[in-house]
Design a protein around this motif. Sequence first.
Motif, PDB file in Angstrom:
ATOM      1  N   GLU A  47       0.704  -1.451  -0.386  1.00 46.69           N
ATOM      2  CA  GLU A  47       0.250  -0.417  -0.096  1.00 46.69           C
ATOM      3  C   GLU A  47       0.825   1.247   0.260  1.00 46.69           C
ATOM      4  OE1 GLU A  47      -2.486  -1.121   3.943  1.00 46.69           O
ATOM      5  OE2 GLU A  47      -3.806  -1.702   2.561  1.00 46.69           O
ATOM      6  N   SER A  48       2.097   0.642   0.462  1.00 48.94           N
ATOM      7  CA  SER A  48       2.943   2.385   0.809  1.00 48.94           C
ATOM      8  C   SER A  48       3.626   2.359  -0.709  1.00 48.94           C
ATOM      9  CB  SER A  48       3.593   2.041   1.454  1.00 48.94           C
ATOM     10  OG  SER A  48       5.153   1.040   1.541  1.00 48.94           O
ATOM     11  N   VAL A  49       4.696   3.626  -0.547  1.00 49.16           N
ATOM     12  CA  VAL A  49       5.197   3.905  -2.242  1.00 49.16           C
ATOM     13  C   VAL A  49       6.408   3.253  -1.440  1.00 49.16           C
ATOM     14  CG1 VAL A  49       3.641   6.627  -1.944  1.00 49.16           C
ATOM     15  CG2 VAL A  49       6.327   6.142  -1.190  1.00 49.16           C
ATOM     16  N   THR A  50       7.228   3.320  -2.732  1.00 46.81           N
ATOM     17  CA  THR A  50       8.166   2.992  -2.914  1.00 46.81           C
ATOM     18  C   THR A  50       9.206   4.159  -3.040  1.00 46.81           C
ATOM     19  OG1 THR A  50       9.149   3.384  -5.411  1.00 46.81           O
ATOM     20  CG2 THR A  50       7.981   1.555  -4.777  1.00 46.81           C
ATOM     21  N   ALA A  51      10.753   3.917  -2.604  1.00 47.76           N
ATOM     22  CA  ALA A  51      11.518   5.026  -2.511  1.00 47.76           C
ATOM     23  C   ALA A  51      11.396   5.915  -3.551  1.00 47.76           C
ATOM     24  CB  ALA A  51      12.941   4.584  -1.331  1.00 47.76           C
ATOM     25  N   ARG A  52      12.355   5.453  -4.532  1.00 41.99           N
ATOM     26  CA  ARG A  52      11.731   5.817  -5.740  1.00 41.99           C
ATOM     27  C   ARG A  52      10.277   6.927  -5.899  1.00 41.99           C
ATOM     28  NH1 ARG A  52      15.370   4.970 -10.193  1.00 41.99           N
ATOM     29  NH2 ARG A  52      16.114   3.343  -9.538  1.00 41.99           N
ATOM     30  N   GLU A  53       9.537   6.557  -5.574  1.00 40.39           N
ATOM     31  CA  GLU A  53       8.236   7.462  -5.980  1.00 40.39           C
ATOM     32  C   GLU A  53       8.697   8.502  -4.973  1.00 40.39           C
ATOM     33  OE1 GLU A  53       5.759   3.879  -7.454  1.00 40.39           O
ATOM     34  OE2 GLU A  53       5.705   3.779  -5.136  1.00 40.39           O
ATOM     35  N   ALA A  54       8.937   8.179  -3.487  1.00 38.88           N
ATOM     36  CA  ALA A  54       8.992   9.056  -1.929  1.00 38.88           C
ATOM     37  C   ALA A  54       9.948   9.624  -3.622  1.00 38.88           C
ATOM     38  CB  ALA A  54       9.672   8.419  -0.772  1.00 38.88           C
ATOM     39  N   PHE A  55      11.438   9.707  -3.841  1.00 39.62           N
ATOM     40  CA  PHE A  55      12.042  10.788  -3.855  1.00 39.62           C
ATOM     41  C   PHE A  55      11.874  11.561  -5.264  1.00 39.62           C
ATOM     42  CE2 PHE A  55      14.973  11.711  -7.247  1.00 39.62           C
ATOM     43  CZ  PHE A  55      16.090  12.763  -6.596  1.00 39.62           C
ATOM     44  N   THR A  56      10.946  10.653  -5.962  1.00 38.58           N
ATOM     45  CA  THR A  56      10.458  11.872  -6.951  1.00 38.58           C
ATOM     46  C   THR A  56       9.082  12.385  -6.703  1.00 38.58           C
ATOM     47  OG1 THR A  56      10.308  10.300  -8.333  1.00 38.58           O
ATOM     48  CG2 THR A  56       8.671  10.943  -9.079  1.00 38.58           C
ATOM     49  N   GLY A  57       8.685  12.270  -6.109  1.00 37.48           N
ATOM     50  CA  GLY A  57       7.853  13.702  -4.818  1.00 37.48           C
ATOM     51  C   GLY A  57       8.747  14.370  -4.511  1.00 37.48           C
TER      52      GLY A  57
END
Length: 177
Positions: A47-57
């Motif tokens: 359900e959570s984002v990945t580290a790469r997705e969090a970095f993109t944000g």
Amino acid sequence: MRRTLTSTTAAVLLFGLTACGNDKPQHNTTGDVSSSSSSSATSSSSESVTAREAFTGISASVNSAKLSGAVTAENDPNKLLGRPHQYTSKITFDDTRIPAADVSATDKGAVERGGAIEVFADAADAKARAEYIQTVTKSMPMLAEYDYVHGPVLVRVSHYLTPTQAAEYKAAVEALN
């Protein structure tokens, strides 16, 4: 006897620090392990984002953040990726505001160069990791870092950034969905 005790204590302390995220251990200068209620402590990694997705944000708000690497089970210096109660994904990033001369002796991927994002299965594990890093390095302010927790995401930011610069990461972390 006293010199041996001091050397032994220093060796034990340094050994414990290697589990903090890279070859150069860190400490939280802000004393702030921010936690947001947007993700419950029981959310799963699916359900959570990945580290790469969090970095993109985060990098959309902090333009000086540049992706420097993805941590895999094979290259994780801490051997924590995928282990019970440890991060499920991790990336490292550089911050272009940090002078190269300040970090020339650090390894690629070291938090000092910019930071790291670690994503956990739940918010409780992310908070526990941030608290562990602070506890282990509390007596070493020269090895400081800023740590921001948002649900299952832990963002670790270099102590080479000023508090104002690090606050940009805090705001970006708090804006994550």
